[in-house]
Design a protein around this motif. Structure first.
Motif, mmCIF file in Angstrom:
data_model
loop_
_atom_site.group_PDB
_atom_site.id
_atom_site.type_symbol
_atom_site.label_atom_id
_atom_site.label_comp_id
_atom_site.label_asym_id
_atom_site.label_seq_id
_atom_site.Cartn_x
_atom_site.Cartn_y
_atom_site.Cartn_z
ATOM 1 N N GLU A 129 0.832 -1.215 0.000
ATOM 2 C CA GLU A 129 0.000 0.000 0.000
ATOM 3 C C GLU A 129 0.857 1.253 0.000
ATOM 4 N N ARG A 130 1.998 1.183 0.684
ATOM 5 C CA ARG A 130 2.870 2.356 0.758
ATOM 6 C C ARG A 130 3.758 2.473 -0.470
ATOM 7 N N LYS A 131 3.518 1.558 -1.438
ATOM 8 C CA LYS A 131 4.306 1.554 -2.675
ATOM 9 C C LYS A 131 5.816 1.487 -2.372
ATOM 10 N N THR A 132 6.150 0.678 -1.388
ATOM 11 C CA THR A 132 7.546 0.533 -0.996
ATOM 12 C C THR A 132 8.334 -0.157 -2.094
ATOM 13 N N LYS A 133 9.470 0.412 -2.464
ATOM 14 C CA LYS A 133 10.350 -0.254 -3.424
ATOM 15 C C LYS A 133 11.284 -1.178 -2.633
ATOM 16 N N LEU A 134 11.397 -2.415 -3.125
ATOM 17 C CA LEU A 134 12.222 -3.410 -2.436
ATOM 18 C C LEU A 134 13.632 -2.869 -2.192
ATOM 19 N N GLU A 135 14.174 -2.220 -3.226
ATOM 20 C CA GLU A 135 15.548 -1.717 -3.145
ATOM 21 C C GLU A 135 15.688 -0.685 -2.010
ATOM 22 N N ASP A 136 14.717 0.238 -1.932
ATOM 23 C CA ASP A 136 14.764 1.270 -0.885
ATOM 24 C C ASP A 136 14.668 0.636 0.499
ATOM 25 N N ALA A 137 13.744 -0.308 0.627
ATOM 26 C CA ALA A 137 13.549 -0.962 1.921
ATOM 27 C C ALA A 137 14.815 -1.695 2.341
ATOM 28 N N LEU A 138 15.462 -2.338 1.367
ATOM 29 C CA LEU A 138 16.653 -3.129 1.691
ATOM 30 C C LEU A 138 17.839 -2.236 2.055
ATOM 31 N N THR A 139 17.903 -1.051 1.458
ATOM 32 C CA THR A 139 18.982 -0.120 1.796
ATOM 33 C C THR A 139 18.982 0.115 3.300
ATOM 34 N N PHE A 140 17.782 0.241 3.842
ATOM 35 C CA PHE A 140 17.664 0.486 5.274
ATOM 36 C C PHE A 140 17.734 -0.810 6.083
ATOM 37 N N ALA A 141 17.004 -1.829 5.604
ATOM 38 C CA ALA A 141 16.756 -3.000 6.452
ATOM 39 C C ALA A 141 17.771 -4.135 6.317
ATOM 40 N N ALA A 142 18.434 -4.221 5.149
ATOM 41 C CA ALA A 142 19.281 -5.395 4.872
ATOM 42 C C ALA A 142 20.295 -5.711 5.970
ATOM 43 N N PRO A 143 20.970 -4.680 6.544
ATOM 44 C CA PRO A 143 21.983 -5.010 7.558
ATOM 45 C C PRO A 143 21.405 -5.728 8.782
ATOM 46 N N TYR A 144 20.103 -5.617 8.967
ATOM 47 C CA TYR A 144 19.491 -6.189 10.175
ATOM 48 C C TYR A 144 18.759 -7.492 9.902
ATOM 49 N N LEU A 145 18.756 -7.935 8.633
ATOM 50 C CA LEU A 145 18.020 -9.150 8.285
ATOM 51 C C LEU A 145 18.977 -10.323 8.131
ATOM 52 N N ASP A 222 5.426 -0.676 10.650
ATOM 53 C CA ASP A 222 6.423 -0.107 9.740
ATOM 54 C C ASP A 222 7.778 -0.778 9.932
ATOM 55 N N ILE A 223 8.620 -0.623 8.933
ATOM 56 C CA ILE A 223 9.899 -1.340 8.927
ATOM 57 C C ILE A 223 10.755 -0.958 10.138
ATOM 58 N N HIS A 224 10.780 0.347 10.439
ATOM 59 C CA HIS A 224 11.618 0.811 11.556
ATOM 60 C C HIS A 224 11.240 0.107 12.862
ATOM 61 N N SER A 225 9.934 0.063 13.111
ATOM 62 C CA SER A 225 9.454 -0.536 14.339
ATOM 63 C C SER A 225 9.682 -2.046 14.341
ATOM 64 N N ALA A 226 9.446 -2.690 13.186
ATOM 65 C CA ALA A 226 9.612 -4.145 13.080
ATOM 66 C C ALA A 226 11.037 -4.555 13.443
ATOM 67 N N ILE A 227 12.005 -3.839 12.885
ATOM 68 C CA ILE A 227 13.398 -4.206 13.108
ATOM 69 C C ILE A 227 13.822 -4.011 14.554
ATOM 70 N N ARG A 228 13.200 -3.069 15.222
ATOM 71 C CA ARG A 228 13.503 -2.858 16.649
ATOM 72 C C ARG A 228 12.796 -3.896 17.519
ATOM 73 N N GLY A 229 11.971 -4.739 16.922
ATOM 74 C CA GLY A 229 11.193 -5.706 17.697
ATOM 75 C C GLY A 229 9.874 -5.096 18.146
ATOM 76 N N GLY A 230 9.289 -4.264 17.265
ATOM 77 C CA GLY A 230 7.979 -3.680 17.563
ATOM 78 C C GLY A 230 8.024 -2.528 18.552
ATOM 79 N N VAL A 231 9.203 -1.943 18.739
ATOM 80 C CA VAL A 231 9.359 -0.873 19.733
ATOM 81 C C VAL A 231 8.928 0.485 19.167
ATOM 82 N N THR A 232 8.078 1.178 19.926
ATOM 83 C CA THR A 232 7.660 2.540 19.574
ATOM 84 C C THR A 232 8.339 3.530 20.510
#
Ligand SMILES: [Zn+2]
Length: 353
Positions: A129-145, A222-232
């Motif tokens: 829905e947020r039209k997230t591009k895989l590449e953009d998401a991975l730039t941020f998230a890949a180091p933590y996956l 959202d990705i930020h929260s997910a990677i922190r373990g759902g922390v707000t």
């Protein structure tokens, strides 16, 4: 609110996890004008089981927020005295029909009855829905996956689900001073409830709490929260009793906690004084949503509205510079970029107090 607009809101509101379907509308409130006199009503909701800022350090939080508001948004904000209350009293404000409506969004990680597949599909829906591009998401998230990079958004969602639930499970092992887990059987860690206070008779614009807010929802993670373990850390959400049609809630736990889990996501140790200063600066980020309805200029490190990476608040704080990112300098920094929105279905569930 129309669905396409909701999607736009979702794209821009990273530190918020709004959503679920329903009768979403924008509140007809203009952002405040620069130079306006603003006095915000402040409450502090304490959970006596958890570490907290002293009253003096809470005042330092507000002083730091005031200075950060001035430097980054050119607006002088004043605060009322801080009303001390408890998390229990705060949750009592939530109208029970709305509470019942929102409980369906919660992935119950404590009982083990949550539906993991539905959680992954929920993340995938949100990313799509947020039209997230895989590449953009991975730039941020890949180091933590873990493992090799996911090939598509669904694979990314599955990977994020795994990381989020593993880390949430790790958070369950963090103990409070009383020897019991910080995340106990109480519902106080659930984001959906904190996000719903404004549908009740909330008389504050800012709600600070020492409560740890960590949870998983079937919608809007959202990705930020997910990677922190759902922390707000903080969220700005609708309030029926505020002249800004919004209120801010913010957890001081990520600033004061020194468990291994938190330190892993943070940039070094913070003294209590530095923790208060950083918490206040990050509170100004939320006040930027509250007063000016600003969005998120992701990756623009000079902007106070750029969300913190993991829990690296010192890094975030040293990079912000209001002169390089004034209001109006970018689309997301335009006053009124993200008007407050509310769910009319939930509002109808309770008459105005
Ligand atoms: Zn934000």
């Amino acid at each position: 609110m129309k669905r396409p607009f909701l999607i736009l809101v979702l794209v821009l509101l990273g530190c918020s996890k709004p959503v679920v379907t329903g009768d979403w509308k924008n509140a007809p409130v203009d952002p405040i004008k620069p130079g306006a006199i603003v006095k915000l009503r402040v409450a502090y909701a304490n959970n006596p089981r958890l570490a907290r800022f002293s009253p003096d350090h809470l005042r330092i939080v507000l002083a730091s927020a005031q200075l950060t508001m001035w430097k980054n948004f050119g607006t002088f904000v004043e605060f009322t005295d801080i009303t001390e209350t408890g998390v229990e009293q705060m949750f009592a404000l939530i109208p029970s029909p709305i509470r019942a409506a929102r409980v369906e969004s919660i992935y119950d990680f404590k009982s083990g009855t949550g539906d993991r597949r539905m959680l992954a599909e929920g993340i995938n829906n949100t990313l799509t829905e947020r039209k997230t591009k895989l590449e953009d998401a991975l730039t941020f998230a890949a180091p933590y996956l873990p493992g090799s990079p996911p090939k598509d958004l669904m694979a990314l969602s599955e990977s994020l689900t795994k990381v989020m639930l593993e880390r949430l499970e790790q958070w369950r092992h963090v103990m409070a001073a009383d020897g019991a887990p910080v995340l106990d059987a109480s519902p106080y860690n659930e984001w959906v409830y904190w996000d719903t206070l404004g549908y009740g008779n909330l008389q504050y614009d800012l709600v600070l709490t020492n409560q740890f807010i960590a949870s998983a929802e079937y919608y809007g993670v959202d990705i930020h929260s997910a990677i922190r373990g759902g922390v707000t850390v903080g969220t700005t959400s609708y309030s029926r009793n505020s002249p800004y049609a919004s209120y801010v809630f913010m957890s001081t736990f990520p600033f004061t906690d020194n468990s291994g889990n938190t330190r892993q996501l943070r940039d070094g140790d913070y003294s209590e004084e530095l923790a208060a200063e950083l918490a206040g600066a990050y509170l100004a980020h939320e006040i930027g949503h509250l007063l000016f309805q600003l969005g998120h200029p992701f990756g623009q490190k000079a902007c106070a509205m750029n969300p913190v990476s993991m829990l690296r608040f010192r890094e975030w704080y040293t990079q912000i510079n209001g002169k390089e990112c004034p209001i109006g300098s970018r689309p997301e920094m335009r006053a009124g970029a993200i008007p407050p929105s509310f769910n009319g279905d939930w509002l109808k569930l309770t008459p105005a107090p």
